[in-house]
Scaffold this motif. Sequence first.
Motif, mmCIF file in Angstrom:
data_model
loop_
_atom_site.group_PDB
_atom_site.id
_atom_site.type_symbol
_atom_site.label_atom_id
_atom_site.label_comp_id
_atom_site.label_asym_id
_atom_site.label_seq_id
_atom_site.Cartn_x
_atom_site.Cartn_y
_atom_site.Cartn_z
ATOM 1 N N GLY A 152 13.656 -46.456 14.226
ATOM 2 C CA GLY A 152 13.536 -47.494 15.245
ATOM 3 C C GLY A 152 13.186 -48.847 14.668
ATOM 4 O O GLY A 152 13.098 -49.840 15.397
ATOM 5 N N ASP A 153 12.974 -48.910 13.343
ATOM 6 C CA ASP A 153 12.611 -50.158 12.691
ATOM 7 C C ASP A 153 13.854 -51.028 12.508
ATOM 8 O O ASP A 153 14.989 -50.546 12.560
ATOM 9 N N VAL A 154 13.632 -52.335 12.295
ATOM 10 C CA VAL A 154 14.728 -53.265 12.010
ATOM 11 C C VAL A 154 14.464 -53.931 10.676
ATOM 12 O O VAL A 154 13.324 -54.041 10.228
ATOM 13 N N TRP A 155 15.560 -54.382 10.030
ATOM 14 C CA TRP A 155 15.459 -55.031 8.730
ATOM 15 C C TRP A 155 16.305 -56.288 8.710
ATOM 16 O O TRP A 155 17.310 -56.393 9.412
ATOM 17 N N TYR A 156 15.883 -57.244 7.881
ATOM 18 C CA TYR A 156 16.699 -58.434 7.655
ATOM 19 C C TYR A 156 17.896 -58.059 6.781
ATOM 20 O O TYR A 156 17.931 -57.003 6.153
ATOM 21 N N GLY A 157 18.867 -58.965 6.729
ATOM 22 C CA GLY A 157 20.134 -58.675 6.074
ATOM 23 C C GLY A 157 20.029 -58.079 4.694
ATOM 24 O O GLY A 157 20.622 -57.033 4.409
ATOM 25 N N GLN A 158 19.273 -58.723 3.799
ATOM 26 C CA GLN A 158 19.172 -58.226 2.430
ATOM 27 C C GLN A 158 18.499 -56.861 2.388
ATOM 28 O O GLN A 158 18.897 -55.978 1.622
ATOM 29 N N ALA A 163 19.774 -61.930 9.450
ATOM 30 C CA ALA A 163 20.192 -61.182 10.642
ATOM 31 C C ALA A 163 19.343 -59.917 10.756
ATOM 32 O O ALA A 163 18.970 -59.309 9.764
ATOM 33 N N LEU A 164 19.042 -59.534 11.988
ATOM 34 C CA LEU A 164 18.252 -58.329 12.236
ATOM 35 C C LEU A 164 19.194 -57.135 12.420
ATOM 36 O O LEU A 164 20.087 -57.164 13.269
ATOM 37 N N ILE A 165 18.964 -56.096 11.626
ATOM 38 C CA ILE A 165 19.858 -54.940 11.600
ATOM 39 C C ILE A 165 19.042 -53.658 11.792
ATOM 40 O O ILE A 165 17.947 -53.518 11.242
ATOM 41 N N GLY A 166 19.591 -52.712 12.542
ATOM 42 C CA GLY A 166 18.971 -51.389 12.634
ATOM 43 C C GLY A 166 18.527 -51.012 14.029
ATOM 44 O O GLY A 166 19.318 -50.979 14.959
ATOM 45 N N SER A 167 17.238 -50.707 14.160
ATOM 46 C CA SER A 167 16.658 -50.213 15.409
ATOM 47 C C SER A 167 17.386 -48.953 15.874
ATOM 48 O O SER A 167 17.786 -48.837 17.033
ATOM 49 N N GLN A 219 23.509 -38.846 14.502
ATOM 50 C CA GLN A 219 24.767 -38.203 14.102
ATOM 51 C C GLN A 219 25.904 -39.222 14.060
ATOM 52 O O GLN A 219 26.770 -39.193 13.184
ATOM 53 N N HIS A 220 25.900 -40.108 15.052
ATOM 54 C CA HIS A 220 26.926 -41.150 15.142
ATOM 55 C C HIS A 220 26.886 -42.049 13.902
ATOM 56 O O HIS A 220 27.925 -42.303 13.266
ATOM 57 N N VAL A 221 25.690 -42.529 13.553
ATOM 58 C CA VAL A 221 25.554 -43.407 12.391
ATOM 59 C C VAL A 221 25.912 -42.659 11.109
ATOM 60 O O VAL A 221 26.633 -43.174 10.246
ATOM 61 N N GLN A 222 25.434 -41.438 10.976
ATOM 62 C CA GLN A 222 25.688 -40.650 9.769
ATOM 63 C C GLN A 222 27.174 -40.394 9.573
ATOM 64 O O GLN A 222 27.677 -40.393 8.443
ATOM 65 N N HIS A 223 27.897 -40.201 10.685
ATOM 66 C CA HIS A 223 29.330 -39.938 10.593
ATOM 67 C C HIS A 223 30.086 -41.137 10.041
ATOM 68 O O HIS A 223 30.995 -40.978 9.207
ATOM 69 N N TYR A 224 29.742 -42.326 10.513
ATOM 70 C CA TYR A 224 30.478 -43.521 10.112
ATOM 71 C C TYR A 224 29.870 -44.235 8.910
ATOM 72 O O TYR A 224 30.542 -45.058 8.277
ATOM 73 N N ARG A 225 28.601 -43.942 8.584
ATOM 74 C CA ARG A 225 27.953 -44.511 7.396
ATOM 75 C C ARG A 225 27.342 -43.372 6.585
ATOM 76 O O ARG A 225 26.118 -43.232 6.485
ATOM 77 N N PRO A 226 28.157 -42.522 5.981
ATOM 78 C CA PRO A 226 27.640 -41.327 5.304
ATOM 79 C C PRO A 226 26.715 -41.633 4.129
ATOM 80 O O PRO A 226 25.933 -40.774 3.727
ATOM 81 N N ARG A 227 26.800 -42.839 3.564
ATOM 82 C CA ARG A 227 25.959 -43.171 2.419
ATOM 83 C C ARG A 227 24.518 -43.491 2.826
ATOM 84 O O ARG A 227 23.634 -43.596 1.985
ATOM 85 N N VAL A 228 24.291 -43.667 4.122
ATOM 86 C CA VAL A 228 22.956 -44.029 4.610
ATOM 87 C C VAL A 228 22.033 -42.814 4.598
ATOM 88 O O VAL A 228 22.433 -41.709 5.000
ATOM 89 N N ASP A 229 20.800 -43.019 4.156
ATOM 90 C CA ASP A 229 19.761 -41.993 4.276
ATOM 91 C C ASP A 229 19.244 -42.050 5.710
ATOM 92 O O ASP A 229 18.320 -42.799 6.018
ATOM 93 N N ILE A 230 19.856 -41.266 6.581
ATOM 94 C CA ILE A 230 19.625 -41.419 8.008
ATOM 95 C C ILE A 230 18.175 -41.171 8.408
ATOM 96 O O ILE A 230 17.630 -41.855 9.278
ATOM 97 N N GLU A 231 17.515 -40.236 7.790
ATOM 98 C CA GLU A 231 16.132 -39.949 8.158
ATOM 99 C C GLU A 231 15.207 -41.101 7.777
ATOM 100 O O GLU A 231 14.179 -41.323 8.414
ATOM 101 N N ALA A 232 15.587 -41.848 6.749
ATOM 102 C CA ALA A 232 14.760 -42.974 6.306
ATOM 103 C C ALA A 232 14.930 -44.203 7.195
ATOM 104 O O ALA A 232 13.998 -45.003 7.337
ATOM 105 N N VAL A 233 16.116 -44.335 7.811
ATOM 106 C CA VAL A 233 16.374 -45.552 8.590
ATOM 107 C C VAL A 233 16.315 -45.331 10.104
ATOM 108 O O VAL A 233 16.256 -46.301 10.866
ATOM 109 N N ALA A 234 16.348 -44.085 10.544
ATOM 110 C CA ALA A 234 16.381 -43.802 11.989
ATOM 111 C C ALA A 234 14.974 -43.728 12.567
ATOM 112 O O ALA A 234 14.635 -42.807 13.299
#
Length: 354
Positions: free
Chosen positions: A279-285, A198-202, A262-277
């Motif tokens: 615009g890239d997408v990733w497969y499930g794993q 599955a494609l996740i992110g962007s 901010q929205h993602v960081q609020h609901y997924r606080p464990r995510v390194d938001i600067e690393a994932v925000a």
Amino acid sequence: MEFFADYGLFLLKAVTIMVAILVVIGGIASLTMRNRSDSEGELDIKKLNDELEDHQHQLRAVVCDKDAQKQLEKQQKKDEKARRKADKKRAKDGLEPSADPRKRLYVLDFDGDIRASDVELLREAISAVLTFARKEDEIVLRLESGGGMVHSYGLASSQLKRIRDRGIQLTVCVDEVAASGGYMMACLADKIIAAPFALIGSIGVMAQLPNFNRLLKKHDVDFELFTAGEYKRTVTMFGHNTIKAKEKFQLDLEDTHALFKQHVQHYRPRVDIEAVATGDVWYGQQALDRKLVDEIGTSDDYLINACEHADVYTVKYEQRKTLQEKLGMAVQQGIERAAVRLMTVANRQTQTKG
């Protein structure tokens, strides 16, 4: 060979005429549909446990011999009798029929287009479920969306927030894609389950539009735009876009991106938001490694496993369709089938040439 070629051309013409007729009928039906007000809808509720049990019975009837079937049915009757006996004893003692009432899972679906058009159906389904769901229950959303308009997906996300505000567990299953606005929705879940590919992110914001200003000037066509307010309109498709207008437009995109992060960081606080925000997408794993999701798996596996310890219900809100709508759908399907036949005939005609 010439006969077949002539016959193929005749068939192509016939199919083309049929498609044209269907398009006209479809247009008439669509106009009729637009002129009516939305009709009331209804809930379509199915118990997944019963469907799986029916499938099991059908397979058992073919695969197992009669003696094995009788043994299984005998054991099921024995277990049911024991359960009823236990419930009667508890009722006699003034207790609830079951010491451990089964958890309920309510399964909703959202297949998002660029406008998040299904948000109204999702809103109705959530409203219905929230009137009956208990704290110990769970709502599962099977989500598929590549994103779209910010305000539309913002509203869709707000519908999921209603579930969280009620303290009911929300699980989102993504089998194919939850990107951009789709992930904006998914990140509200207490648990996100994604299929391996599955494609996740962007987590980003994009805007693009053509500009025809030079083309208009080349043909001596003037374009006039009148506004009140400095930033009522920044970039346009037909006028000259100044550097200041482009900078303001880019600033608006950056502001929207900041809100998204901010929205993602609020609901997924464990995510390194600067690393994932980015615009890239990733497969499930890969998304699991970046903590964008919590588990790897398909919605089928999750729901089938849930049936072992819970009652699982699929809940869909559907608009009642008028005769005109049914006709429009039939026309649309007819057009699609005619197009497929046309392409098939053309392909065969190409293969017979030479």
